[in-house]
Design an enzyme around this catalytic site. Structure first.
Site, PDB file in Angstrom:
ATOM      1  N   GLU A  34       0.669  -1.141  -0.010  1.00  0.00           N
ATOM      2  CA  GLU A  34       0.162  -0.085  -0.061  1.00  0.00           C
ATOM      3  C   GLU A  34       0.803   1.411  -0.013  1.00  0.00           C
ATOM      4  OE1 GLU A  34      -2.302  -0.528   3.707  1.00  0.00           O
ATOM      5  OE2 GLU A  34      -3.101  -2.459   2.912  1.00  0.00           O
ATOM      6  N   LEU A  63      -6.241  -1.708  -0.460  1.00  0.00           N
ATOM      7  CA  LEU A  63      -5.954  -1.659   1.091  1.00  0.00           C
ATOM      8  C   LEU A  63      -6.515  -3.087   1.416  1.00  0.00           C
ATOM      9  CD1 LEU A  63      -7.331   1.817   2.196  1.00  0.00           C
ATOM     10  CD2 LEU A  63      -5.006   1.009   2.273  1.00  0.00           C
ATOM     11  N   SER A  64      -5.762  -4.046   1.100  1.00  0.00           N
ATOM     12  CA  SER A  64      -6.212  -5.551   1.377  1.00  0.00           C
ATOM     13  C   SER A  64      -4.992  -6.395   1.617  1.00  0.00           C
ATOM     14  CB  SER A  64      -6.797  -6.092   0.202  1.00  0.00           C
ATOM     15  OG  SER A  64      -7.333  -7.630   0.278  1.00  0.00           O
ATOM     16  N   GLU A  65      -4.738  -6.433   2.991  1.00  0.00           N
ATOM     17  CA  GLU A  65      -3.339  -7.171   3.333  1.00  0.00           C
ATOM     18  C   GLU A  65      -3.511  -8.682   2.730  1.00  0.00           C
ATOM     19  OE1 GLU A  65      -3.697  -3.692   5.931  1.00  0.00           O
ATOM     20  OE2 GLU A  65      -5.041  -5.320   5.341  1.00  0.00           O
ATOM     21  N   PHE A  88       1.386  -1.765   8.787  1.00  0.00           N
ATOM     22  CA  PHE A  88       1.830  -1.894  10.069  1.00  0.00           C
ATOM     23  C   PHE A  88       1.647  -3.456  10.362  1.00  0.00           C
ATOM     24  CE2 PHE A  88       0.535   2.425   9.923  1.00  0.00           C
ATOM     25  CZ  PHE A  88       1.591   2.818  10.793  1.00  0.00           C
ATOM     26  N   ALA A  89       2.580  -3.759  11.239  1.00  0.00           N
ATOM     27  CA  ALA A  89       2.559  -5.347  11.510  1.00  0.00           C
ATOM     28  C   ALA A  89       1.181  -5.704  12.346  1.00  0.00           C
ATOM     29  CB  ALA A  89       3.582  -5.700  12.568  1.00  0.00           C
ATOM     30  N   ASP A  90       0.386  -4.811  12.922  1.00  0.00           N
ATOM     31  CA  ASP A  90      -0.869  -5.086  13.514  1.00  0.00           C
ATOM     32  C   ASP A  90      -1.914  -5.946  12.588  1.00  0.00           C
ATOM     33  OD1 ASP A  90      -0.723  -3.070  16.316  1.00  0.00           O
ATOM     34  OD2 ASP A  90       0.668  -2.647  14.276  1.00  0.00           O
ATOM     35  N   HIS A 134      -1.565  -0.033  16.039  1.00  0.00           N
ATOM     36  CA  HIS A 134      -0.440   0.386  15.327  1.00  0.00           C
ATOM     37  C   HIS A 134       1.004   0.276  16.010  1.00  0.00           C
ATOM     38  CE1 HIS A 134      -3.808   2.309  13.354  1.00  0.00           C
ATOM     39  NE2 HIS A 134      -3.186   2.175  12.135  1.00  0.00           N
TER      40      HIS A 134
END
Length: 330
Positions: A34, A63-65, A88-90, A134
């Site tokens: 992203e 916006l789709s991990e 972000f790892a979250d 975050h």
């Protein structure tokens, strides 16, 4: 090509150099994530690479991990070497299935016919008031997954060397970048070099107590060691660098030498790398230990927005010093 000139670089610049070198030398390497293209990523790690290599190899995604990692896994099966950025790892929770049930099992399930040669870069860690979504340290989420490699550099030189080694490795790699380290500076060799995976570094030699640390906690441990040096306490600090599979040999050799161990990790104590290391040290060094292993870790709570409360929840130099003093008193 071997490393030559050493320059001062930030952690972000070191990562950018690694990506640039990999893309220049191997056309199968491409980036996706992203806002990583023209914008250069939320933290500037991919800055300038879109202009240099074009939109085909530096790809902005929706916006789709799940889509990002799913695309990475699929493209790796046909010979590409994707480097995916999860901002972000979250939000690795959004692509957890792709990582755990597809990437990590790919080589095993297909008996070596396919492999998931992917690197998933992501920013982790707290300390900046980012709040509960975050700021997490997520390595514990993946410790129990056979097939995953978790890499966690603490210095700019290792950020570059470990990222180059990760991109060239055929395993699925989760590459953790602590946000508090992005602007630190250090000596970084020019050109191509790799830092070996699954090899810890002795960041500071010592003889009285061993502190095993990861990412930002390496710097907190070094600060604690410098403070205690004024009292004649000689602390050995080990930078784990690769969290899974970790370098047990270096850790155990150090503890056999010092007889005392502190494990420092920012994530909550329950079920994390601090718990794993503590158990291994206790099992393998039982007769050499002069005191029980002490874990220095975050409190078992979500990360708050309040910087004051966040500083209470997250461990730092003070907690490492207290941990070292406690094993020396025992």
């Amino acid at each position: 090509m071997t490393a030559t000139t050493v320059r001062t670089r930030t952690f972000v610049q070191a990562l950018n150099e690694a990506l640039d070198i990999s893309m220049a030398s191997d056309p199968s390497v491409y980036l996706l994530g992203e806002d990583i293209a023209e914008m250069g990523g939320d933290f500037g790690v991919t800055r300038g690479l879109w202009a240099k290599y074009g939109a085909e190899r530096v790809r902005d995604t929706p916006l789709s991990e799940a889509a990002i990692v799913g695309t990475a896994v699929g493209s790796s099966m046909v010979g590409l070497r994707p480097v995916a950025e999860i901002m972000f790892a979250d939000f690795l929770g959004e692509c957890y299935d792709q990582l755990v049930n597809n990437a990590a099992k790919m080589h095993y399930m297909f008996d070596g016919q396919f492999k998931a040669s992917i690197v998933v870069r992501t920013a982790c860690g707290g300390g900046f008031g980012g709040g509960p979504h975050h700021s997490q340290s997520v390595e514990g989420w993946f410790l129990n997954v056979p097939g995953m490699v978790i890499v966690a550099p603490a210095t700019p030189a290792d950020a570059k060397g470990l990222l180059l080694a990760s991109i060239e490795n055929d395993n699925p790699i989760l590459f953790l970048e602590h946000k508090a380290l992005y602007r630190i500076k250090g000596d970084v060799p020019e050109g191509h070099y790799t830092t070996p995976l699954r090899k810890a570094a002795i960041a500071r030699p010592g003889k009285d107590v061993t502190v095993v640390a990861t990412m930002k906690m390496v710097h907190e441990a070094l600060a604690a060691a410098s403070e205690l040096e004024q009292e004649g306490i000689d602390v050995e600090v080990i930078d784990l660098r690769t969290i899974r599979p970790y370098d047990a040999e270096t850790v155990l050799a150090s503890v056999h030498k010092t007889g005392r161990a502190v494990v420092a990790n920012e994530a909550p104590k329950l079920g994390g790398i601090a718990a794993e290391l503590s158990a291994t040290i206790s099992e393998e060094c039982f007769r050499a230990l002069k005191a029980p292993v002490v874990r220095v870790a975050g409190l078992d709570a979500p990360i708050p927005f309040s910087l004051v409360v966040e500083s209470y929840i997250l461990p730092g130099k003070k907690q490492v010093v207290e941990g070292i003093r406690s094993v020396l008193r025992a």
